[in-house]
Every structure is written in C-alpha cells, then in structure tokens.
Design a protein around this motif. Structure first.
Motif, PDB file in Angstrom:
ATOM      1  N   ARG A   5       0.826  -1.205   0.000  1.00 56.10           N
ATOM      2  CA  ARG A   5       0.000   0.000   0.000  1.00 56.10           C
ATOM      3  C   ARG A   5       0.858   1.252   0.000  1.00 56.10           C
ATOM      4  O   ARG A   5       0.516   2.264  -0.619  1.00 56.10           O
ATOM      5  N   LEU A   6       2.005   1.189   0.702  1.00 57.63           N
ATOM      6  CA  LEU A   6       2.896   2.349   0.725  1.00 57.63           C
ATOM      7  C   LEU A   6       3.470   2.614  -0.658  1.00 57.63           C
ATOM      8  O   LEU A   6       3.538   3.761  -1.117  1.00 57.63           O
ATOM      9  N   ILE A   7       3.870   1.551  -1.357  1.00 51.76           N
ATOM     10  CA  ILE A   7       4.403   1.704  -2.711  1.00 51.76           C
ATOM     11  C   ILE A   7       3.325   2.239  -3.641  1.00 51.76           C
ATOM     12  O   ILE A   7       3.567   3.119  -4.473  1.00 51.76           O
ATOM     13  N   ALA A   8       2.098   1.718  -3.504  1.00 52.07           N
ATOM     14  CA  ALA A   8       1.011   2.177  -4.375  1.00 52.07           C
ATOM     15  C   ALA A   8       0.657   3.633  -4.099  1.00 52.07           C
ATOM     16  O   ALA A   8       0.216   4.352  -4.997  1.00 52.07           O
ATOM     17  N   ALA A   9       0.858   4.075  -2.844  1.00 54.21           N
ATOM     18  CA  ALA A   9       0.496   5.446  -2.508  1.00 54.21           C
ATOM     19  C   ALA A   9       1.480   6.451  -3.095  1.00 54.21           C
ATOM     20  O   ALA A   9       1.134   7.608  -3.302  1.00 54.21           O
ATOM     21  N   THR A  10       2.725   6.043  -3.304  1.00 53.18           N
ATOM     22  CA  THR A  10       3.705   6.959  -3.887  1.00 53.18           C
ATOM     23  C   THR A  10       3.447   7.119  -5.371  1.00 53.18           C
ATOM     24  O   THR A  10       2.898   6.238  -6.023  1.00 53.18           O
ATOM     25  N   THR A  17      12.223   7.090  -9.311  1.00 49.86           N
ATOM     26  CA  THR A  17      13.460   7.579  -8.707  1.00 49.86           C
ATOM     27  C   THR A  17      14.017   6.565  -7.715  1.00 49.86           C
ATOM     28  O   THR A  17      15.227   6.292  -7.698  1.00 49.86           O
ATOM     29  N   ALA A  18      13.131   5.995  -6.888  1.00 46.87           N
ATOM     30  CA  ALA A  18      13.592   5.013  -5.905  1.00 46.87           C
ATOM     31  C   ALA A  18      14.193   3.786  -6.590  1.00 46.87           C
ATOM     32  O   ALA A  18      15.246   3.273  -6.169  1.00 46.87           O
ATOM     33  N   VAL A  21      17.622   4.799  -8.107  1.00 48.28           N
ATOM     34  CA  VAL A  21      18.656   4.936  -7.073  1.00 48.28           C
ATOM     35  C   VAL A  21      19.032   3.572  -6.514  1.00 48.28           C
ATOM     36  O   VAL A  21      20.215   3.286  -6.273  1.00 48.28           O
ATOM     37  N   PHE A  22      18.047   2.708  -6.310  1.00 43.65           N
ATOM     38  CA  PHE A  22      18.334   1.370  -5.798  1.00 43.65           C
ATOM     39  C   PHE A  22      19.206   0.579  -6.767  1.00 43.65           C
ATOM     40  O   PHE A  22      20.192  -0.059  -6.365  1.00 43.65           O
ATOM     41  N   VAL A  23      18.860   0.625  -8.044  1.00 53.64           N
ATOM     42  CA  VAL A  23      19.652  -0.107  -9.043  1.00 53.64           C
ATOM     43  C   VAL A  23      21.069   0.456  -9.127  1.00 53.64           C
ATOM     44  O   VAL A  23      22.053  -0.291  -9.201  1.00 53.64           O
ATOM     45  N   LEU A  24      21.180   1.806  -9.092  1.00 54.52           N
ATOM     46  CA  LEU A  24      22.504   2.415  -9.137  1.00 54.52           C
ATOM     47  C   LEU A  24      23.312   2.048  -7.900  1.00 54.52           C
ATOM     48  O   LEU A  24      24.514   1.737  -7.992  1.00 54.52           O
ATOM     49  N   LEU A 177      24.899   9.071  -5.438  1.00 55.96           N
ATOM     50  CA  LEU A 177      23.516   8.586  -5.372  1.00 55.96           C
ATOM     51  C   LEU A 177      22.553   9.752  -5.211  1.00 55.96           C
ATOM     52  O   LEU A 177      21.469   9.771  -5.814  1.00 55.96           O
ATOM     53  N   GLY A 178      22.929  10.723  -4.378  1.00 56.47           N
ATOM     54  CA  GLY A 178      22.058  11.878  -4.212  1.00 56.47           C
ATOM     55  C   GLY A 178      21.892  12.666  -5.498  1.00 56.47           C
ATOM     56  O   GLY A 178      20.772  13.045  -5.881  1.00 56.47           O
ATOM     57  N   ILE A 179      23.024  12.918  -6.182  1.00 57.58           N
ATOM     58  CA  ILE A 179      22.957  13.657  -7.446  1.00 57.58           C
ATOM     59  C   ILE A 179      22.171  12.873  -8.487  1.00 57.58           C
ATOM     60  O   ILE A 179      21.333  13.427  -9.219  1.00 57.58           O
ATOM     61  N   SER A 180      22.402  11.558  -8.558  1.00 57.65           N
ATOM     62  CA  SER A 180      21.691  10.733  -9.531  1.00 57.65           C
ATOM     63  C   SER A 180      20.197  10.698  -9.239  1.00 57.65           C
ATOM     64  O   SER A 180      19.362  10.776 -10.148  1.00 57.65           O
ATOM     65  N   GLY A 181      19.839  10.565  -7.935  1.00 60.86           N
ATOM     66  CA  GLY A 181      18.417  10.558  -7.575  1.00 60.86           C
ATOM     67  C   GLY A 181      17.737  11.861  -7.956  1.00 60.86           C
ATOM     68  O   GLY A 181      16.615  11.855  -8.490  1.00 60.86           O
ATOM     69  N   LEU A 182      18.416  12.984  -7.711  1.00 60.58           N
ATOM     70  CA  LEU A 182      17.845  14.271  -8.078  1.00 60.58           C
ATOM     71  C   LEU A 182      17.687  14.397  -9.590  1.00 60.58           C
ATOM     72  O   LEU A 182      16.655  14.881 -10.087  1.00 60.58           O
TER      73      LEU A 182
END
Length: 473
Positions: A5-10, A17-18, A21-24, A177-182
């Motif tokens: 439900r949390l994933i569906a809510a996003t 993006t998540a 970032v996770f794959v990177l 990771l921060g720069i890539s996520g942004l």
C-alpha cells in the motif's frame, strides 16, 4: 500488505526515482566489492611475493656460509618492520631469528621437504600485537645440515588498504547517489509533464461537452501515442454520446406517437362517447399497445447487443434449420412465394438471438416484397452465410449503409401500414457483430429477386465429413 500500500500510494515519479537509485546503489556496491576484492588479491600476491623474495635472500646466504655465518642482524637485513625471518636447524629449533622474534619458538609447524614451498596465513604476536602474517617456508641445504627458512610478512597493510578503499568508495557513492536521484527525479518529472497536462485536460472534459482534445506532444514516443489514443477515445465517446442522444430523442419520439394516439382516443371516447364507443376504442388501444410492446422489446434487444457484459448461453446452432423454420412461418402468414435454399451451415452462438436476426430480415422482406422471397443458408470459406432477398423496390445505394442505423425508415417505409419500429436492421447488425460477424446490404441482383438483398456472415463450425448434400425446397 503495508509495504504494497505504501508503494502504491507513492507517485510514479517517486517510484521511478527510488528504483533508479536502488539499481545504481546495487551496481555501485557490486562494482565496489569487485574493486576491493581485486585490490586485496593484488596486495595479497604482493605480500606473498615479498615474503618469498626475503626468504630466498636468506636461503642463498645459508647455502653459502650456513647458519654459523648468518647473524640475527643478517636475517633482518631488509630492515622491514612488517617482515620477520626465522631459520630452523635440522632438529626444528631456531638457529637464528629476526630480533623481533629472537626468543620465540618456531612461528610455524610447517616442515617442507626438498623442493617444496609451503605458504600459510597465521596469527603471530610480534611487536606486542597479534595480527595475520603470510608465511613462506622452504628447505635449504647448506654447511651444517639442512635448514628451514621461514619468511613472514604482515597482512595488516592489505587490510588497511582495503578498508581505506571501502570508505573512500562509500564517501564517493553517497553524493553520487544523491545527485543521480535528483537528476532522475527531475528527468522523470519532465517526461511526465505532458502526461500531467493530458490528465488536467481530460479532467476538465465534462459529460455534456466532449469537444476538448489533448495537445499532441512532439515526437513519436509512448507519450505521443498515449495522447493520440486519448484523443481517439474522446472521439469515440463523443460519437457514442451523440448516438445516445439521437437514440434517446428518437426513442422518445417513437414512444410518444402510440401514447399520443392512445391518449387522444381515450379523450375522444370520454368526451364524446357517441362518436367513439368501446367497440372502436378497444382496437385502437390494442393496436397501439402492440406497437409499444414491440418497440420496448426491440429496445431491450438493442441494449443486450450493446452490452459487452451480457453473456447469453451459447451452443452449436444449425442456421439451415432456422432458415427453414422462418420460411415456413412466413408461408403460413402470407400468400407470398417463398424459395428456400438451405445448405448446412453450423455456427456457435445464441440460438434465440440468431433466430431473431433471421426473423427480422425475413419480416423486412415480407413487408416490401411483391410476390416472392428467397431465404438461403450456405458456407463460403470459413464463414456461414445467410441471405434474404425479395422482389420489392430495393434500397437506393445512398441508403444501403444508413438503413442499419437505429430508427431509420426510408421514405417509402415511413407509412404506418408498413409497421415496424425502425430498429429491425439495427438489431440484425448488433447480433451479427456480437457473434463475430457482420450484416450488410449485398449488391447482387437476380432477375427473380431485383429488390433488397441482405446478407449475414458468421464464423462457421466445421461440418462432419459425411454431411448430406444441400437441400432445396
């Protein structure tokens, strides 16, 4: 469940993006582990080679002068604080050792044979600290008997180097990771901006006005195709809405006519009973009530053919049997000449609906025929074909598609003595479409049947190999 439900809510933007970032991060971890392992392997080989080299230097001196000519200072001649060397005599006792381990027993139990080299990793307490050392042992023949040369080098630099590299990679990875996520977040937002504009446009479309259309973004990517699909959907909805409004208007008009007739007859009978008595009122009401019943039945049938969720029971249906039955029905109700050409034709569908379609075509032909009607069933390739023709006035080319629309009556058929609701052919087309086929006006004209010629084509079922030859009445 909570995670789902949390994933569906996003939103899509955050999820994308998540995931990115996770794959990177996963790729960086894998790459970092490989780099650290390669570094450790390389440093480990260097430590082993260094210990081996030191041991060979001592072994050469032993081969020349023996242990008596080799002092502790000579054993430690390398001056490397992270390396120690020990020489054992033939009885396995230290003959000479590095000053750091001068008073210690043999640092390893390994006793190689001539020509053998033993490499080990052992924990040794040297310089007051216990740490891992790489030991290389070999047997040397020299003055005074065979000697075992043990050369040990600390592995602490290897551990420290891999630790420093791991920390360095971690410090580099976090800002990356921060720069890539942004960057991914902004890129996805830019890519979804046309989708958001489409959403706002579609949200502003009302049920009363379907004229708004989505602006097509440049290019030919998925977003462009989505916009084109939405516009196509809006076109279909607009067309369906217009058709629905026409249908409601026409149905209201058709229902109003018999109701007005009944209301007028009742009014006249109540106000002027001498001019319209019961004997005259009852036939009028009965006739108009029958028209209302027929119209309601046709409307219900049309609603079923339009309803994609309606699933009537289906079975194998012999269309030639239906053709014969409908021909016999008309023979008993009229003086028209009926010709039947019933070839075996089997389909899969609702027998009641298919019979209704054939009956509507036959009734339509009976209303317009002068002397004769022909009804036939046959097989053409993978299609079962039902045809109904008559010798009436026919249909003008400009009206041959329009007559399948709802509440369409041609000028010649608008007279009340023809009866009908203007829905018969629409029902035929709807039933044919629901069974995977089509109904249309065929342009072929035969000398005996120069009038209208209608045809239904349906997917057929293969007939048995021993089927009888076609029957003609």
């Amino acid at each position: 469940m909570k995670a789902g439900r949390l994933i569906a809510a996003t939103g899509v933007r955050m999820r994308t993006t998540a995931v990115a970032v996770f794959v990177l991060a996963l790729a960086m971890v894998v790459a970092g582990v490989l780099v650290v392992l390669l570094l450790e392997n390389s440093l480990d080989r260097n430590v082993t080679e260094s210990a081996r080299s030191t041991g060979l230097q001592v072994a050469r001196q032993l081969a020349k002068v023996g242990a008596a000519g080799l002092s502790d200072t000579g054993v430690a001649a390398t001056g490397d604080a992270e390396a120690v060397t020990q020489v054992l005599d033939v009885r396995g006792r230290p003959a000479t050792s590095d000053p750091a381990i001068a008073d210690q027993p043999p640092i390893t139990d390994a006793r190689p044979v001539p020509g053998q080299e033993i490499v080990e990793t052992r924990s040794l307490g040297i310089h007051g600290d216990v740490s891992s050392y790489r030991t290389v042992s070999r047997l040397v023949n020299g003055p005074g008997g065979p000697y075992t040369v043990i050369s040990a080098r600390s592995l602490v630099p290897v551990t420290e180097a891999s630790t420093r590299l791991t920390l360095l990679l971690g410090l580099i990875a976090l800002p990356l990771l921060g720069i890539s996520g942004l960057a991914v977040y902004r890129s996805v937002g830019s890519a979804l901006e046309p989708v958001e504009r489409m959403r706002r446009t579609v949200a502003e479309v009302s049920t009363r006005d379907l004229s708004a259309r989505v602006a097509l973004p440049p290019g030919s990517d998925e977003v462009h195709r989505l916009a084109a699909t939405l516009n196509s959907m809006l076109d279909r909805l607009g067309s369906a809405q217009a058709a629905q409004r026409r249908f409601v208007a026409d149905a209201s008009h058709e229902l109003r006519s018999p109701l007005s007739t009944i209301s007028a007859a009742l009014d006249v009978s109540s106000r002027h009973p001498e001019s319209m008595g019961t004997d005259e009122l009852v036939p009028v009401i009965s006739r108009e009530t029958a028209r209302l019943r027929e119209l309601v039945d046709d409307l219900l049938m049309l609603a079923r053919t339009d309803d994609a969720t309606d699933r009537p029971s289906r079975a194998e249906v012999d269309m030639d049997d239906i053709v014969r039955a409908e021909a016999e029905r008309v023979r008993g109700e009229s003086a028209l000449e009926i010709e039947v050409r019933a070839w075996p034709a089997k389909v899969h569908g609702s027998e009641a609906q298919l019979r209704r379609a054939v009956r509507n075509l036959v009734d339509n032909a009976r209303e317009h025929a002068k002397e004769r009607i022909r009804v036939s069933s046959s097989v053409l390739g993978d299609r079962a074909v039902i045809e109904v023709g008559d010798d009436g006035p026919g249909v003008a080319p400009a009206d041959r598609e329009r007559i399948f629309e709802r509440f369409v009556r041609l000028d010649a058929s608008r007279q009340r003595y023809h009866g009908g609701t203007g829905l018969g052919l629409s029902i035929v087309a709807g039933i044919a479409a629901r069974h995977g086929g089509r109904a249309y006006y065929a342009g072929e004209v035969e000398p005996n049947y120069p009038g209208a010629h209608f045809r239904i084509e349906l997917p057929r079922i293969d007939l048995p190999a021993d089927i009888d030859l076609p029957v003609e009445d």
